[in-house]
Scaffold this active site. Sequence first.
Site, PDB file in Angstrom:
ATOM      1  N   ASP A 126      -7.620 -18.049  -9.724  1.00 33.58           N
ATOM      2  CA  ASP A 126      -8.900 -17.730 -10.175  1.00 33.58           C
ATOM      3  C   ASP A 126      -8.426 -17.937 -12.131  1.00 33.58           C
ATOM      4  O   ASP A 126      -9.669 -18.094 -12.286  1.00 33.58           O
ATOM      5  CB  ASP A 126      -8.957 -16.229 -10.178  1.00 33.58           C
ATOM      6  CG  ASP A 126     -10.850 -17.093  -9.762  1.00 33.58           C
ATOM      7  OD1 ASP A 126     -10.590 -18.541  -9.030  1.00 33.58           O
ATOM      8  OD2 ASP A 126     -11.794 -16.215  -9.103  1.00 33.58           O
ATOM      9  N   ASP A 137     -14.417  -5.700   0.508  1.00 33.49           N
ATOM     10  CA  ASP A 137     -13.538  -6.026   1.572  1.00 33.49           C
ATOM     11  C   ASP A 137     -14.033  -4.777   2.857  1.00 33.49           C
ATOM     12  O   ASP A 137     -14.310  -5.279   4.263  1.00 33.49           O
ATOM     13  CB  ASP A 137     -11.537  -5.202   1.887  1.00 33.49           C
ATOM     14  CG  ASP A 137     -11.559  -4.020   0.340  1.00 33.49           C
ATOM     15  OD1 ASP A 137     -12.951  -3.637   0.234  1.00 33.49           O
ATOM     16  OD2 ASP A 137     -10.470  -4.371  -0.181  1.00 33.49           O
ATOM     17  N   ASP A 145      -2.864  -9.779  -0.929  1.00 31.42           N
ATOM     18  CA  ASP A 145      -3.315  -9.742  -2.081  1.00 31.42           C
ATOM     19  C   ASP A 145      -1.318 -10.449  -3.150  1.00 31.42           C
ATOM     20  O   ASP A 145      -0.717 -10.306  -2.417  1.00 31.42           O
ATOM     21  CB  ASP A 145      -3.560  -8.346  -2.547  1.00 31.42           C
ATOM     22  CG  ASP A 145      -4.330  -7.732  -2.912  1.00 31.42           C
ATOM     23  OD1 ASP A 145      -5.630  -8.804  -2.695  1.00 31.42           O
ATOM     24  OD2 ASP A 145      -4.686  -6.663  -2.601  1.00 31.42           O
ATOM     25  N   ASP A 166       0.667  -9.889  -4.700  1.00 37.65           N
ATOM     26  CA  ASP A 166       1.747  -8.675  -4.921  1.00 37.65           C
ATOM     27  C   ASP A 166       2.222  -8.456  -3.773  1.00 37.65           C
ATOM     28  O   ASP A 166       3.160  -6.937  -3.637  1.00 37.65           O
ATOM     29  CB  ASP A 166       1.336  -8.018  -6.354  1.00 37.65           C
ATOM     30  CG  ASP A 166       0.365  -6.845  -5.928  1.00 37.65           C
ATOM     31  OD1 ASP A 166      -0.329  -7.307  -4.994  1.00 37.65           O
ATOM     32  OD2 ASP A 166       0.260  -5.792  -6.388  1.00 37.65           O
TER      33      ASP A 166
END
Lengths: 267, 712
Positions: free
Chosen positions: B183, B327, B230, B232
């Site tokens: 993004d 979520d 995610d 990371d």
Amino acid sequence: MKIIAFVSAKGGTGRTTLVANLGVILARAGYRVLALDCDPQNALGTLLGMLPGLRVGIAEGSSSNEIIEYLAAQRGGVPYIPFGARDRDDLQQAESTLLADSGWLLRRVLEIVPTGTELVLVDTPAGERVWTERVLEMAHAIVGVHLPDAACFATLPVIAVILERRCRGSELPPVVWHVLNQMEPRNELARDAELLLRQHLGERLVPCSIPRDPVVGEAWAQQLPVALHSPMTGAVAALRELSERLLTSFADLRRHTATSLQPARES
Amino acid sequence: MSTAKLLSASAIPFAGGIARAVRLLATVVAVVMLTLVMLTPLELREQVTLSGMLFVVALVIAHLRHRASTLILMVMAITVSARYLAWRISATMSIESLDLLLSAALLFAELYAFLVLALGYFQLSQPIARKPLALPADVREWPAVDVLIPTYNEPLEVVRATILAAQALDWPQDKLRIFVLDDGNRDDFQHFAKDVGVGYFIRHDNHGAKAGNINAALARTDAPFVAVFDCDHVPTRSFLQLTMGWLVEDDRLAMVQTPHHFYSPDPLERNLRVFKTCPNEGELFYGLIQPGNDLWNAVFFCGSCAVIRRAALTDVGGISEETVTEDAHTALRMHRCGWRTAFLGVRQAGGLATESLSGHIRQRVRWARGMVQILRVDNPLFGPGLTWPQRLCYLNGQLYFLSGLPRLIFLTAPLGFFLFNAHIFAAAPVMVLSYALPHLTFTLMTASRIQGGFRRSFWGELYETVLSVYIVLPTILALVNPRLGRFNVTAKGGLIATSYFDWRIAMPFLVLFGLNLAGIVAGLWAASTGRQQLDAVLINVGWATYNLIILSTAIAAAFERQQRRRHARIAPRLPAMVERSCGHTVACELSDLSLSGAALNHAGDEFERGEKLHLTLRLGEESLPLPARVVSTEAGVLRLEFVTLSPERERFLVRVLFCRADSWIRWADDRTLDQPVRSFLDISLCGLRGLKQLVISSTTTRGTHDGKNDCP
Ligand SMILES: Nc1ncnc2c1ncn2[C@@H]1O[C@H](COP(=O)(O)OP(=O)(O)OP(=O)(O)O)[C@@H](O)[C@H]1O
Ligand SMILES: [Mg+2]
């Protein structure tokens, strides 16, 4: 008593180095080991301290008492029996006995190896020699030693044939391992060779290839196995791992704790 | 069905009509009797005797290491707590206006706490230790998976490892596709994606933040399963093999969630110096709450480290974009549509924790706001499709984040007495003790028993305290108007260049600390002059002192300790080998490894700083030498820094670091069970250390200042 034979199709792969150093490592770990030289070169003695002037050896007529005396006189890390037969006639005679009587070598070994010995590591001549053949016939485990070069593929079939012959018709076939010695991890060719060898040999190729390290030669120049000379090198660490791997072949062998295979660190 | 299978070992022994009737009868009798116990008021002597007896029984029961004994403890604890509340309502509410106001406020906080406690007992009554399910033997039956890695503003350095590790997942290569959903629309990401050969998506508008990003990618991909990481969270190679079994087996199973594991210390762990020794905030959630939810088929999606069935996502219109905790909301919707979810408590990914306390708080404020939003826009108590246990589990998850106000009330309640002479409890102090102490003791004992290795006693209070001030307003605002607020991305991978005290974050704690301290002084003064009864003062002093301890720990957490390293390091104790330029090899043991360098123990050679050499690492049968430079050598420890790694070598390093199936499994193995007294001492010590630091840092700044003035 378990017999481990070290073989290779070519010379100079490191059989003698392996026998001497694995002997040192296993002896340090508390196993009762004996190194036996079945290579007429008598090279093992330069590492394990051959006593000069004595005509003793597997290929000599030495009696078991003489051998025991000889072993007792040794001060090296590993008890070691030389090949002997230093002149041509002796050698030829021994070889013809070997050819004529296939059970001779085993009888001889049982006769001269001290009782209580757990492991006998046997150095052999390169290629297809009658000595190698006889050693293989009595071995419980066989270690093929290879170099990571193009030639190792050329010689792989030779080893295959030798092993095939040994295993055929045997109700108790030996455990077979292969190890890559003098590995150069930064050399692309060597890495390719390792990969190819692994594809060929699968799990039989132990994962701990032994790196090439000039200290092996430097130690030899001082007539010492590198495991005694520089126990903290990467090459010796790999040899230690190899020794653990080999021990897995023998479920009935008295176990030592994993830590006993660690070098004693000098503070 | 899946739950029934999981529970087969503890299956209810008898079934059928008669059995059901017997069970119903037993339940009714038990409930009636417990209600009697809860409601019967007693005199002091009797109350003390009853509590004492219950306590002894509880001690004996707690000694039995059986699951049923935890359940019995829960029932006893809830009974004792309910007894306290019943007495509190019936016998201690004052009639004077100020007293009543404060008393009611405290009662509100206590009722809230009781509700969360009761829901918690229910939720955690039988956590499931789900095991991975084997995949079909025929690899051809394994379904295709798209791995989605959304990113917005995180540096490529953080994301590289995730991408490389995703490529290393053990899964048929023709059934595994990786997509970076950028993004941030960044060139370096695009180039990297192209170089290593993964898909790269961008959008023209960033509508819907992370949820929108994933939804856009869902529209452009088609595998029947999507794994979300995610950017990371670096997966281990076994992630898919371990999680997919259940999804293949049960075609109404929408999702399998795995824990979020952080290999770097979160700010609380780092600043309080309890990394690895004390379970962190997340461990209770992934170690206990999600396994607890699993029993009730109420496991919710946590945004990362999960595999989801595309059909289920399509069924609910993709990831929800209405709330900032997309979520949990998505999972709620899937549950409403009759999908099942599961939790597999095996750490199968490792990530970076937030780097600063302010960032940590900001992240939780987002969670808090999102969960409260869900409470408003899609309240789990109402609406179709949910079972009652599911409703309660969701409710508890959301109520947890409303703890801000009650926590502040607990932190300030003694002040009413000290500063305004308000008598919150219209009862004799000994009576208060005789009801409150058993309630507190039982709560503590039961919590300690349930939480075991996943949370230390009193640490939960710390976590809540740190958050309380900061979530009060956002949650109330979200309650009033759920449409307020945007998604904010949690910053990761940053550095704390120098240690400092974050005054801004700590200010509320300092104020609360000051107030409680002032209250204690005022109270003791009043007692010494005889204006207040000593026993009432002592009770309040005890309470305020407890507040001081927790607050000082919160203050200590605001001392941001330096974090110098660019890459978080982990310590896999693996054998390794160094090869020097002269060709000599040295056997080593890795004591520390990161994407940028390594530390090794060795007993061999002398090395020189700046020396170039190669570090050979082994991964199974593979080994690869990585070019490196010596940074320092001290007493048998060699520190190396890698010299530019080729993609092949970087990938190998990522695999060694993050992808071993057992990378994180043994992480917390040496943890001991909770010991409340130990834990209390620990937390007090952390607080004291914080106060000491505070005094030192404020006097030293003044000291230099004075020094300047002294100059002639
Ligand atoms: N790991 C190693 N690193 C460096 N040099 C090695 C290593 N292993 C063996 N060498 C060297 O290679 C040479 C051959 O080794 P060695 O004599 O043990 O092999 P071999 O197979 O017994 O040879 P031969 O066929 O002559 O009996 C020796 O000079 C030895 O020092
Ligand atoms: Mg030789």
